[in-house]
Enzyme design. Structure first.
Site, PDB file in Angstrom:
ATOM      1  N   HIS A  27       0.800  -1.229   0.000  1.00 39.28           N
ATOM      2  CA  HIS A  27       0.000   0.000   0.000  1.00 39.28           C
ATOM      3  C   HIS A  27       0.835   1.282   0.000  1.00 39.28           C
ATOM      4  O   HIS A  27       0.290   2.374  -0.193  1.00 39.28           O
ATOM      5  CB  HIS A  27      -0.994  -0.008   1.170  1.00 39.28           C
ATOM      6  CG  HIS A  27      -2.333   0.568   0.819  1.00 39.28           C
ATOM      7  ND1 HIS A  27      -3.467   0.339   1.561  1.00 39.28           N
ATOM      8  CD2 HIS A  27      -2.732   1.389  -0.204  1.00 39.28           C
ATOM      9  CE1 HIS A  27      -4.484   0.984   1.014  1.00 39.28           C
ATOM     10  NE2 HIS A  27      -4.069   1.625  -0.049  1.00 39.28           N
ATOM     11  N   ASP A  80      -9.843  -0.390   4.106  1.00 36.15           N
ATOM     12  CA  ASP A  80      -8.676  -1.057   4.682  1.00 36.15           C
ATOM     13  C   ASP A  80      -9.004  -1.527   6.094  1.00 36.15           C
ATOM     14  O   ASP A  80      -9.840  -0.908   6.784  1.00 36.15           O
ATOM     15  CB  ASP A  80      -7.528  -0.020   4.738  1.00 36.15           C
ATOM     16  CG  ASP A  80      -6.136  -0.618   4.752  1.00 36.15           C
ATOM     17  OD1 ASP A  80      -5.932  -1.640   5.414  1.00 36.15           O
ATOM     18  OD2 ASP A  80      -5.257  -0.020   4.111  1.00 36.15           O
ATOM     19  N   HIS A 119      -6.620  -1.317   8.115  1.00 37.28           N
ATOM     20  CA  HIS A 119      -5.661  -0.431   8.785  1.00 37.28           C
ATOM     21  C   HIS A 119      -5.849   1.014   8.312  1.00 37.28           C
ATOM     22  O   HIS A 119      -6.337   1.230   7.202  1.00 37.28           O
ATOM     23  CB  HIS A 119      -4.235  -0.867   8.442  1.00 37.28           C
ATOM     24  CG  HIS A 119      -3.986  -2.332   8.628  1.00 37.28           C
ATOM     25  ND1 HIS A 119      -4.147  -3.239   7.601  1.00 37.28           N
ATOM     26  CD2 HIS A 119      -3.637  -3.048   9.722  1.00 37.28           C
ATOM     27  CE1 HIS A 119      -3.889  -4.461   8.052  1.00 37.28           C
ATOM     28  NE2 HIS A 119      -3.585  -4.385   9.339  1.00 37.28           N
ATOM     29  N   ASP A 123      -3.228   3.191   7.941  1.00 41.33           N
ATOM     30  CA  ASP A 123      -2.040   3.564   7.158  1.00 41.33           C
ATOM     31  C   ASP A 123      -1.740   5.059   7.262  1.00 41.33           C
ATOM     32  O   ASP A 123      -1.305   5.688   6.293  1.00 41.33           O
ATOM     33  CB  ASP A 123      -2.196   3.138   5.682  1.00 41.33           C
ATOM     34  CG  ASP A 123      -2.274   1.618   5.526  1.00 41.33           C
ATOM     35  OD1 ASP A 123      -1.963   0.894   6.490  1.00 41.33           O
ATOM     36  OD2 ASP A 123      -2.661   1.165   4.432  1.00 41.33           O
ATOM     37  N   HIS A 169       4.366   1.139   4.207  1.00 38.03           N
ATOM     38  CA  HIS A 169       2.965   0.865   3.806  1.00 38.03           C
ATOM     39  C   HIS A 169       1.967   1.209   4.920  1.00 38.03           C
ATOM     40  O   HIS A 169       0.768   1.262   4.653  1.00 38.03           O
ATOM     41  CB  HIS A 169       2.768  -0.582   3.308  1.00 38.03           C
ATOM     42  CG  HIS A 169       2.633  -1.628   4.374  1.00 38.03           C
ATOM     43  ND1 HIS A 169       1.938  -2.811   4.180  1.00 38.03           N
ATOM     44  CD2 HIS A 169       3.121  -1.680   5.642  1.00 38.03           C
ATOM     45  CE1 HIS A 169       1.995  -3.547   5.282  1.00 38.03           C
ATOM     46  NE2 HIS A 169       2.705  -2.892   6.179  1.00 38.03           N
ATOM     47  N   ASP A 185      -7.387  -1.735  -0.087  1.00 37.16           N
ATOM     48  CA  ASP A 185      -6.445  -2.735   0.418  1.00 37.16           C
ATOM     49  C   ASP A 185      -7.230  -4.031   0.583  1.00 37.16           C
ATOM     50  O   ASP A 185      -8.251  -4.056   1.290  1.00 37.16           O
ATOM     51  CB  ASP A 185      -5.900  -2.239   1.770  1.00 37.16           C
ATOM     52  CG  ASP A 185      -4.841  -3.140   2.377  1.00 37.16           C
ATOM     53  OD1 ASP A 185      -4.879  -4.368   2.145  1.00 37.16           O
ATOM     54  OD2 ASP A 185      -3.999  -2.608   3.123  1.00 37.16           O
ATOM     55  N   ASP A 188      -6.868  -6.430   2.302  1.00 34.02           N
ATOM     56  CA  ASP A 188      -7.026  -6.904   3.691  1.00 34.02           C
ATOM     57  C   ASP A 188      -8.229  -6.268   4.403  1.00 34.02           C
ATOM     58  O   ASP A 188      -8.550  -6.633   5.540  1.00 34.02           O
ATOM     59  CB  ASP A 188      -5.727  -6.785   4.496  1.00 34.02           C
ATOM     60  CG  ASP A 188      -5.328  -5.363   4.903  1.00 34.02           C
ATOM     61  OD1 ASP A 188      -6.197  -4.485   5.074  1.00 34.02           O
ATOM     62  OD2 ASP A 188      -4.105  -5.141   5.089  1.00 34.02           O
ATOM     63  N   GLU A 206      -1.956  -5.099  -1.972  1.00 35.75           N
ATOM     64  CA  GLU A 206      -1.665  -6.057  -0.884  1.00 35.75           C
ATOM     65  C   GLU A 206      -2.114  -7.494  -1.152  1.00 35.75           C
ATOM     66  O   GLU A 206      -2.175  -8.305  -0.224  1.00 35.75           O
ATOM     67  CB  GLU A 206      -2.214  -5.555   0.475  1.00 35.75           C
ATOM     68  CG  GLU A 206      -1.626  -4.217   0.952  1.00 35.75           C
ATOM     69  CD  GLU A 206      -0.231  -4.299   1.590  1.00 35.75           C
ATOM     70  OE1 GLU A 206       0.276  -5.432   1.763  1.00 35.75           O
ATOM     71  OE2 GLU A 206       0.352  -3.223   1.876  1.00 35.75           O
TER      72      GLU A 206
HETATM   73  N1  LIG Z   1      -1.095  -1.500   4.111  1.00 33.48           N
HETATM   74  C1  LIG Z   1      -1.081  -2.260   5.201  1.00 33.48           C
HETATM   75  N2  LIG Z   1      -1.438  -3.521   5.124  1.00 33.48           N
HETATM   76  N3  LIG Z   1      -0.677  -1.677   6.322  1.00 33.48           N
HETATM   77  C2  LIG Z   1      -0.511  -2.346   7.589  1.00 33.48           C
HETATM   78  C3  LIG Z   1       0.028  -1.403   8.616  1.00 33.48           C
HETATM   79  C4  LIG Z   1       0.238  -2.062   9.942  1.00 33.48           C
HETATM   80  C5  LIG Z   1       0.687  -1.136  11.055  1.00 33.48           C
HETATM   81  N4  LIG Z   1      -0.319  -0.177  11.369  1.00 33.48           N
HETATM   82  C6  LIG Z   1       1.996  -0.437  10.706  1.00 33.48           C
HETATM   83  O1  LIG Z   1       2.069   0.757  10.686  1.00 33.48           O
HETATM   84  O2  LIG Z   1       2.978  -1.074  10.439  1.00 33.48           O
HETATM   85 MN   LIG Z   2      -3.376  -0.585   3.604  1.00 39.23          MN
HETATM   86 MN   LIG Z   3      -4.338  -3.050   5.444  1.00 42.83          MN
END
Ligand SMILES: NC(=[NH2+])NCCC[C@H](N)C(=O)O
Ligand SMILES: [Mn+2]
Ligand SMILES: [Mn+2]
Length: 322
Positions: free
Chosen positions: A109, A137, A139, A141, A154, A240, A242, A285
């Site tokens: 990402h 997402d 998350h 990010d 990411h 994303d 996920d 992702e």
């Molecule tokens: N694009 C993603 N899957 N991001 C996951 C980030 C996980 C976590 N918040 C980090 O800063 O590392």
């Molecule tokens: Mn993401």
């Molecule tokens: Mn994510």
């Protein structure tokens, strides 16, 4: 149709980015190849009727990746990440400047830094409007390099894009490349770091978590997200994989239980398409190399993840059930 003013009908620019340096797990660079080989672009052309502008290249931007790329201010592989994103930025800018809808297939990402900034710049120049971003997402990010617990870029793209942090490494990111904080909306969040929660709160960023989806249903949540953005603003959908539940998308680097069903994911994409204001989409992702180890996904689950990614893209481009 407002879409006529935002993008030329049925002209699609495609950029495939095989980049994995925004996070530590190998294989997410194989995402675009897996989706393309499963027939995604052919379906977009033959079933959805787009004219596709694609250079037939899955870009690994090898020359932009440094053998030695030491951590700077808690950012891992910063220079490679910046270089790759700058190249991508010029590609999405080029497509969006010509009025094409832009599809970016990732990759991790972190590539949203390049894809969104390129589209943002083009939309400002062409339409004199800011770009809204719907970030779907698990998350947020939105870690800054100071708050990130992992140092993985990411987990930081939104912070750079929204101007919540800046760094010389990404010195090429200019004001016109950025997105306004009040045109950013999240859907699907369920794994947000404590530093990120503070950033979301302090900047009053609109976010619909899985809790909100449980409470209101996906239909109402998407309506509220679109109302928040307003009817005039072009939309970049950054998806994303996920965000979807690991039942539908297990082959991804940071899966989180309790996510969107396949239909909820597809619904978001269908509803954004129906606005007529979608100008760009990222699908990121998908990691086809995450195979059965330690009880991880098997090859059937890898193909399910690829199928999920392709379905989301087709829905955003106008595939409908009836
Ligand atoms: N694009 C993603 N899957 N991001 C996951 C980030 C996980 C976590 N918040 C980090 O800063 O590392
Ligand atoms: Mn993401
Ligand atoms: Mn994510």
């Amino acid at each position: 149709m407002p879409s006529q003013f935002l993008t030329t009908d049925n002209e699609l620019g495609v950029v495939a980015v095989a980049f994995s340096g925004g996070q530590p797990k190998a294989g997410v660079d194989g995402g675009p190849k897996a989706m393309i080989e499963s027939g995604l672009l052919d379906e977009i052309k033959s079933e959805l009727g787009y004219t596709i502008h694609y250079d037939n290249t899955i870009h690994s931007y090898e020359t932009e990746i440094l053998a030695e790329d030491p951590t700077v201010d808690n950012m891992k592989r910063p220079q490679s990440c910046s270089n790759v994103n700058y190249k991508l930025h010029t590609q999405t800018y080029e497509h969006a400047s010509q009025g094409r809808l832009v599809l970016t297939l990732g990759g991790d990402h972190s590539i949203a830094i390049g894809s969104i900034s390129g589209v943002s710049k083009a939309i400002r120049e062409r339409l004199n409007k800011p770009l809204a971003v719907i970030w779907v997402d698990a998350h947020a990010d939105i870690n800054t390099f100071q708050t990130s617990p992992s140092g993985n870029i990411h987990g930081m793209p939104v912070a750079f894009l929204a101007g919540l942090c800046s760094h010389d490494v990404f010195g090429w990111l200019k004001e016109e490349d950025r997105i306004p904080v009040d045109k950013l909306v999240y859907i699907g969040l369920r794994d947000v770091d404590s530093g990120e929660k503070k950033i979301l709160r302090e900047n009053k960023i609109k976010a619909f978590s899985m809790h909100d989806i449980d409470r209101h249903g996906i239909g109402r949540v998407v309506d509220m997200a679109l109302e928040y953005i307003g009817e005039e603003t072009p939309i970049h959908l950054s998806f994303d994989v996920d965000a979807c539940d690991p039942a539908h998308a297990p082959s991804t680097g940071t899966p989180v239980r309790g996510g969107l069903t396949l239909r909820e994911g597809d619904f978001i994409c269908e509803a954004v398409h129906q606005t007529g204001r979608l100008v760009a989409m990222d699908l990121v992702e998908v990691n086809p190399s995450i195979l059965a180890q330690d009880g991880g996904p098997d090859s059937w689950q890898v193909s399910e993840t690829v199928r999920t990614g392709c379905s989301l893209v087709r829905c955003a481009l106008g595939e409908s059930l009836l």
